[in-house]
Enzyme design. Sequence first.
Site, mmCIF file in Angstrom:
data_model
loop_
_atom_site.group_PDB
_atom_site.id
_atom_site.type_symbol
_atom_site.label_atom_id
_atom_site.label_comp_id
_atom_site.label_asym_id
_atom_site.label_seq_id
_atom_site.Cartn_x
_atom_site.Cartn_y
_atom_site.Cartn_z
ATOM 1 N N GLU A 261 41.021 54.218 39.310
ATOM 2 C CA GLU A 261 40.742 52.845 39.689
ATOM 3 C C GLU A 261 42.016 52.098 40.093
ATOM 4 O OE1 GLU A 261 37.888 51.249 40.214
ATOM 5 O OE2 GLU A 261 39.108 49.532 40.783
ATOM 6 N N THR A 305 35.552 49.562 45.619
ATOM 7 C CA THR A 305 35.205 50.870 45.057
ATOM 8 C C THR A 305 34.052 51.524 45.812
ATOM 9 O OG1 THR A 305 35.926 50.285 42.836
ATOM 10 C CG2 THR A 305 34.332 52.053 43.013
#
Length: 689
Positions: A261, A305
């Site tokens: 991430e 994302t």
Amino acid sequence: MAWAKSFYNWLFKTKLGFFTAVLVLFWIKTYWIYLTKFNLGVQGSMQQFLLLLNPIPVGMLLLGIGLFFKGRKSYWIILIIDLIMALWLFSNILYYREFSDFLSVSIIKTSGSTSDNLGKSIIGITLASDFWAFGDVILATLLVAFKVFKIDVRPLKLRVTALIELLACVLFATNLTMAQKDRSGLLTRTFDNNYIVKYLGINAYAAYDGVKSAQASAVMAKANKSDTNTVRQYIKRHSVLDNSTYTGVAKGKNVLVIHLESFQQFLIDYRWQGKEVTPNLNKIYHASDTISFDNFFNQVGQGKTSDAEMMMENSLFGLQSGSAMSSYGTSNTFESMPAILQQQGGYTTAVMHGGAGSFWNRDNTYKSFGYQYFMPLSYYKNKKGYYNGYGIKDKIFFDQSIKYIEHLPQPFYLKMITVTNHYPYNLDKQNQTIEKTDTGDHTVDGYVQTAHYLDQAIGELMHWLSATGLDKKTLVVLYGDHYGISGNHHKASAQLLNKSSFDDFDNLQFQRVPLMLHMPGLKGGINHTYGGEIDVMPTLLNLLGIQDSDTIQFGHDLLSTNRPQIVAQRNGDFVTPKYSRVTGEYYYTKTGKRIKHPTGKVKKQLEYYSNYVTSELSLSDRVITGNLLRFYKPSWFTRVNRKDYNYKKKASLKRLHKADKKKKTSLWYQNGKKSTKSDFQTDAPELNK
Ligand code: GP9
Ligand code: MN
């Protein structure tokens, strides 16, 4: 007592009184249902306040429609509108119980043919208390029927009604403004239906979803087969040969994709106060059996994302605005990585993520991608102190994932989505094992701390892989999904990089993220080719020796020797080994010098690159917004049937254990039907109490 009497008369004997009573009942009921039937994750006083406020504006606006009518009709119309809102609420209570998400037009449209169809199980999951969703409607109807509310036949002045509707609009605008302030990009980025309900209410959500899907279907209706041919011709014209020396070198291996991430390339080998921030990832990066890329760029847009996931698994770009997974993940046809691997290589396909399943519409999109299993937060224990920001902390996430991984029949294709290294980079004291940086920019300084934590978590997982011997059968793919430090922190970024200045050109170069392909025996090294997330799928399929001829993919094998090396950014900017385009201006990539007066030849070259980038982006957009893959599939591909997938925990784990028992190829079987959990060692303080 005169005021009480006149209030009574107003409430029970005037139309406005009735309208107000219905609205207040609706308000109380809705708020109570928000609190008891949904799990909206309300945090902080602003969100609390908006949750309380949000039933009023839209409730007022809709019920107010009834005021435009005369006599009895007016009362009945108000009650019917109230009933429709109650039905919507009630259906969502049931749907939410099953899927932890809200109904949408595309779910309703596709549910005729999927197991999402609640029809069968509806009785089983309904609770008596769910019917309180109709409580206010029933009460108001009875009070009218028994003449407690006296019908006031006098027509209301148009001015009054219009004023009420205007007030509702003003209230809604206020609600929206406050919501956008608390959560920027709420409507444009479409990250989670839960958020829209939490901030704007369940009816505003219905309207929002309705408008969006109406717009989407209008575009889709216009698309046709010939659009698909245009795209196919384009792809054919720009195709390059895969690097055949790598074809099939990972054939039959498991694929473990680890989503890092917000992880940027500059963190690799980065030191803070003499300490390596990411020692474990550095080790993998430099290993002789890792192919690492140092000119690999993220290419995400607002979908962050989800855009990264879309590119990695479909070789299609995210959209110019919003998230393609949120807007099209449920309705569209895809020819994705998991489906291809399952069909062509007998892979078991799964995603694990310690965050909410509804985020980025993953719970619906993964079905369209053909994922057999999706284990979101509901599969994980979430004790006090486990959760941070968007999900449980990475070490705890990996620790709890072992019991699922070891039961996946091999070969498996597994994506694990980490989340601790996410803005705003906060971490509890006991997990901080490196100092914050000292730029003084609060959104930046915690970044090394959460990255360090993520790195340790990766170290623990990799250790387990080698302790169990799984590493020898697995190709590990590590990638950073997008920037962690946005373009609004130039000063702090300059300080971190020890540069005297940091401008938009530097910011484009800052979009590099890691991509590492690691497997014992792989001929590794640091590869300098310029590429991005769009290129990963063709690269992996080549390594795995899985055919992907005639597919609609916009990327090119990163190991191919004559790849174009033109890396598009979602806004039309690009990077090539020689030139970069940043907000419309051109630069030399190596020196960062601006090209002010390009010669004719250079100018032509730059134009070519610009056109190349705009055409691939717009053609990819056409594939998604026109749902073009419904018109075309390669002959060897079998369409994904969303009905085959159900991610409800109990049913899904049962299915997994059945498959495990049948195939007997999982790690658990290979370990003599014993768990490998004890091979996973973690120093997570939450787990070592
Ligand atoms: C949440 C996570 C975050 O589940 O994947 O998404 P992002 O905000 O990075 O796009
Ligand atoms: Mn992300």
